[in-house]
Design a protein around this motif. Sequence first.
Motif, PDB file in Angstrom:
ATOM      1  N   PRO A 217       0.797  -1.234   0.000  1.00 26.64           N
ATOM      2  CA  PRO A 217       0.000   0.000   0.000  1.00 26.64           C
ATOM      3  C   PRO A 217       0.825   1.278   0.000  1.00 26.64           C
ATOM      4  O   PRO A 217       0.459   2.256  -0.663  1.00 26.64           O
ATOM      5  N   ALA A 218       1.941   1.290   0.732  1.00 29.01           N
ATOM      6  CA  ALA A 218       2.777   2.486   0.764  1.00 29.01           C
ATOM      7  C   ALA A 218       3.403   2.749  -0.606  1.00 29.01           C
ATOM      8  O   ALA A 218       3.455   3.894  -1.071  1.00 29.01           O
ATOM      9  N   GLN A 219       3.876   1.700  -1.279  1.00 29.29           N
ATOM     10  CA  GLN A 219       4.452   1.861  -2.609  1.00 29.29           C
ATOM     11  C   GLN A 219       3.389   2.296  -3.615  1.00 29.29           C
ATOM     12  O   GLN A 219       3.651   3.133  -4.484  1.00 29.29           O
ATOM     13  N   LYS A 220       2.191   1.729  -3.474  1.00 30.50           N
ATOM     14  CA  LYS A 220       1.096   2.106  -4.376  1.00 30.50           C
ATOM     15  C   LYS A 220       0.745   3.579  -4.189  1.00 30.50           C
ATOM     16  O   LYS A 220       0.537   4.315  -5.162  1.00 30.50           O
ATOM     17  N   GLY A 221       0.668   4.037  -2.933  1.00 28.42           N
ATOM     18  CA  GLY A 221       0.404   5.444  -2.676  1.00 28.42           C
ATOM     19  C   GLY A 221       1.503   6.338  -3.215  1.00 28.42           C
ATOM     20  O   GLY A 221       1.247   7.437  -3.715  1.00 28.42           O
ATOM     21  N   PHE A 222       2.747   5.844  -3.159  1.00 27.09           N
ATOM     22  CA  PHE A 222       3.876   6.637  -3.616  1.00 27.09           C
ATOM     23  C   PHE A 222       3.861   6.825  -5.127  1.00 27.09           C
ATOM     24  O   PHE A 222       4.067   7.944  -5.623  1.00 27.09           O
ATOM     25  N   ILE A 223       3.605   5.752  -5.881  1.00 30.40           N
ATOM     26  CA  ILE A 223       3.627   5.906  -7.345  1.00 30.40           C
ATOM     27  C   ILE A 223       2.486   6.805  -7.819  1.00 30.40           C
ATOM     28  O   ILE A 223       2.616   7.507  -8.826  1.00 30.40           O
ATOM     29  N   VAL A 224       1.375   6.793  -7.092  1.00 30.90           N
ATOM     30  CA  VAL A 224       0.272   7.688  -7.422  1.00 30.90           C
ATOM     31  C   VAL A 224       0.658   9.139  -7.132  1.00 30.90           C
ATOM     32  O   VAL A 224       0.254  10.063  -7.843  1.00 30.90           O
ATOM     33  N   ALA A 225       1.471   9.333  -6.085  1.00 28.81           N
ATOM     34  CA  ALA A 225       1.822  10.678  -5.647  1.00 28.81           C
ATOM     35  C   ALA A 225       2.978  11.287  -6.437  1.00 28.81           C
ATOM     36  O   ALA A 225       3.106  12.520  -6.481  1.00 28.81           O
ATOM     37  N   VAL A 226       3.835  10.478  -7.049  1.00 26.43           N
ATOM     38  CA  VAL A 226       5.014  10.998  -7.752  1.00 26.43           C
ATOM     39  C   VAL A 226       4.657  12.002  -8.848  1.00 26.43           C
ATOM     40  O   VAL A 226       5.270  13.082  -8.920  1.00 26.43           O
ATOM     41  N   PRO A 227       3.703  11.710  -9.747  1.00 21.06           N
ATOM     42  CA  PRO A 227       3.369  12.722 -10.762  1.00 21.06           C
ATOM     43  C   PRO A 227       2.911  14.037 -10.148  1.00 21.06           C
ATOM     44  O   PRO A 227       3.180  15.116 -10.693  1.00 21.06           O
ATOM     45  N   THR A 228       2.229  13.955  -9.013  1.00 20.50           N
ATOM     46  CA  THR A 228       1.743  15.165  -8.359  1.00 20.50           C
ATOM     47  C   THR A 228       2.906  16.012  -7.865  1.00 20.50           C
ATOM     48  O   THR A 228       2.931  17.233  -8.055  1.00 20.50           O
ATOM     49  N   LEU A 229       3.887  15.376  -7.227  1.00 25.39           N
ATOM     50  CA  LEU A 229       5.046  16.120  -6.739  1.00 25.39           C
ATOM     51  C   LEU A 229       5.886  16.653  -7.898  1.00 25.39           C
ATOM     52  O   LEU A 229       6.347  17.806  -7.873  1.00 25.39           O
ATOM     53  N   ALA A 230       6.095  15.824  -8.914  1.00 18.75           N
ATOM     54  CA  ALA A 230       6.873  16.278 -10.080  1.00 18.75           C
ATOM     55  C   ALA A 230       6.183  17.456 -10.753  1.00 18.75           C
ATOM     56  O   ALA A 230       6.837  18.438 -11.147  1.00 18.75           O
ATOM     57  N   GLY A 231       4.867  17.382 -10.875  1.00 20.06           N
ATOM     58  CA  GLY A 231       4.121  18.492 -11.456  1.00 20.06           C
ATOM     59  C   GLY A 231       4.244  19.751 -10.628  1.00 20.06           C
ATOM     60  O   GLY A 231       4.331  20.864 -11.161  1.00 20.06           O
ATOM     61  N   ALA A 232       4.263  19.590  -9.306  1.00 20.49           N
ATOM     62  CA  ALA A 232       4.396  20.748  -8.416  1.00 20.49           C
ATOM     63  C   ALA A 232       5.728  21.458  -8.653  1.00 20.49           C
ATOM     64  O   ALA A 232       5.786  22.689  -8.759  1.00 20.49           O
ATOM     65  N   VAL A 233       6.814  20.694  -8.728  1.00 18.39           N
ATOM     66  CA  VAL A 233       8.137  21.293  -8.942  1.00 18.39           C
ATOM     67  C   VAL A 233       8.226  21.934 -10.318  1.00 18.39           C
ATOM     68  O   VAL A 233       8.724  23.061 -10.479  1.00 18.39           O
ATOM     69  N   LEU A 234       7.728  21.232 -11.341  1.00 16.49           N
ATOM     70  CA  LEU A 234       7.816  21.743 -12.710  1.00 16.49           C
ATOM     71  C   LEU A 234       6.924  22.952 -12.943  1.00 16.49           C
ATOM     72  O   LEU A 234       7.171  23.744 -13.855  1.00 16.49           O
ATOM     73  N   ARG A 235       5.910  23.125 -12.115  1.00 18.55           N
ATOM     74  CA  ARG A 235       5.095  24.331 -12.229  1.00 18.55           C
ATOM     75  C   ARG A 235       5.902  25.576 -11.911  1.00 18.55           C
ATOM     76  O   ARG A 235       5.650  26.654 -12.446  1.00 18.55           O
ATOM     77  N   LEU A 236       6.882  25.448 -11.017  1.00 13.87           N
ATOM     78  CA  LEU A 236       7.761  26.579 -10.729  1.00 13.87           C
ATOM     79  C   LEU A 236       8.557  26.963 -11.976  1.00 13.87           C
ATOM     80  O   LEU A 236       8.729  28.139 -12.277  1.00 13.87           O
ATOM     81  N   VAL A 237       9.029  25.937 -12.696  1.00 13.44           N
ATOM     82  CA  VAL A 237       9.771  26.188 -13.933  1.00 13.44           C
ATOM     83  C   VAL A 237       8.858  26.840 -14.965  1.00 13.44           C
ATOM     84  O   VAL A 237       9.223  27.831 -15.613  1.00 13.44           O
TER      85      VAL A 237
END
Length: 407
Positions: free
Chosen positions: A47-67
């Motif tokens: 479950p933790a890994q499943k939650g993490f892979i779902v969350a990765v695009p969200t975090l990556a999108g957050a950082v790239l929004r700054l760019v």
Amino acid sequence: MSSKSFWQSGHRPTLIMAFLYFDIAFMVWNMLGPLAPIIAKQLDLNPAQKGFIVAVPTLAGAVLRLVNGLLVDRIGQKVTGALGQIVVMAGLAVAWHFGVSSLEGLVAVGVILGFAGAAFAVALPLASRWYPPEHQGKAMGIAGMGNSGTVLAALFAPMLAKAYGWNNVLGFALIPLAAVFVLYMIFVKDSPHQPPARTTSQYIAGYFKMLGEGDAWWFILFYGVTFGGFVGLGSSLPSWYTGELAMTPVHAGYATAACVFAGSLVRPFGGALADRIGGIRTLSLVYMVAAALLAAISMAPVNFVVMFPLFFAVMATLGIGNGAVFQLVPQRFRHEIGVMTGLVGFGGGVGGFYLASSLGLAKQWMGSPAPGFLVFSVLALIALAGLTSVKKRWRTTWGAAIQGVQI
């Protein structure tokens, strides 16, 4: 104040394409959420890994929004959006061709999908700069309604995965991406109302300058709760429905799509309501209702009849809040809208990453995601307390300078 009606103001083809571009980008950004139950079963993820892979695009999108927030002011919204679309299409084509069979590969795909999530920092300035202050809520609401792309991902990704395998869904996504890219290049036009040209170092300094503004931090928090809650739930609900109610991925996708549709549909209403009764008043109501609903979700009996209406209602509430936040941002930071869209979008992405990953961790450590919902309820109350503490100053300082626009 302009005497023109909303549809007489601005550039309608750009507004429509801002919505469509954001819609398809959002669909791609959220693909891993509906696919997570299928991927987790095939790759034996906990479950933790499943939650993490779902969350990765969200975090990556957050950082790239700054760019992207920097680039839209530096090279223009249209070019920035085009570059992002090319990166996403190329990345998905490679992943589809070679296949993804490991957790590390999924993380890499999640980062690529983050470029689609960064479309937020392009689509909203693309629309905002064409419209006067009294129409900001409606313009930003229509463009922002592109978060309905999550509905498309929830509806079609599980069905396509069942019929053709989940890896081939990455290839199918290239079809609408390519079609929208062509339309985008034909119809989108940057507004003539652009900020003065500055060097890259000046733009980076602009981010630090905005971070020195207390109001910027408040907006980051406010959107971290509204948009973070929306995207975090949208990504996590398929796993919740399959894990807690033993629904099939396809049926979980249907239920998730209905909840996400509610939140997407009301986003323009949130902007229009903020135009009418004020963004502060609208957001105050949103945080009160969202906190109560999230607390109820954490304590309610786990069955579909009870939980589906609660999820539906909280997604609609958060959708209204998303529209209300971006009714206020252009009023306070009109000349820094690119930078502020990046910063505020970053806050929203971090909020979504936190919620999605915390639900997975709560399930892994405590056997239930309920504590994750309760903590996010507390965050909504913190946002309400913060809004209450600044509303008088806002109404008597920068809000008073905008005639005819309620905050």
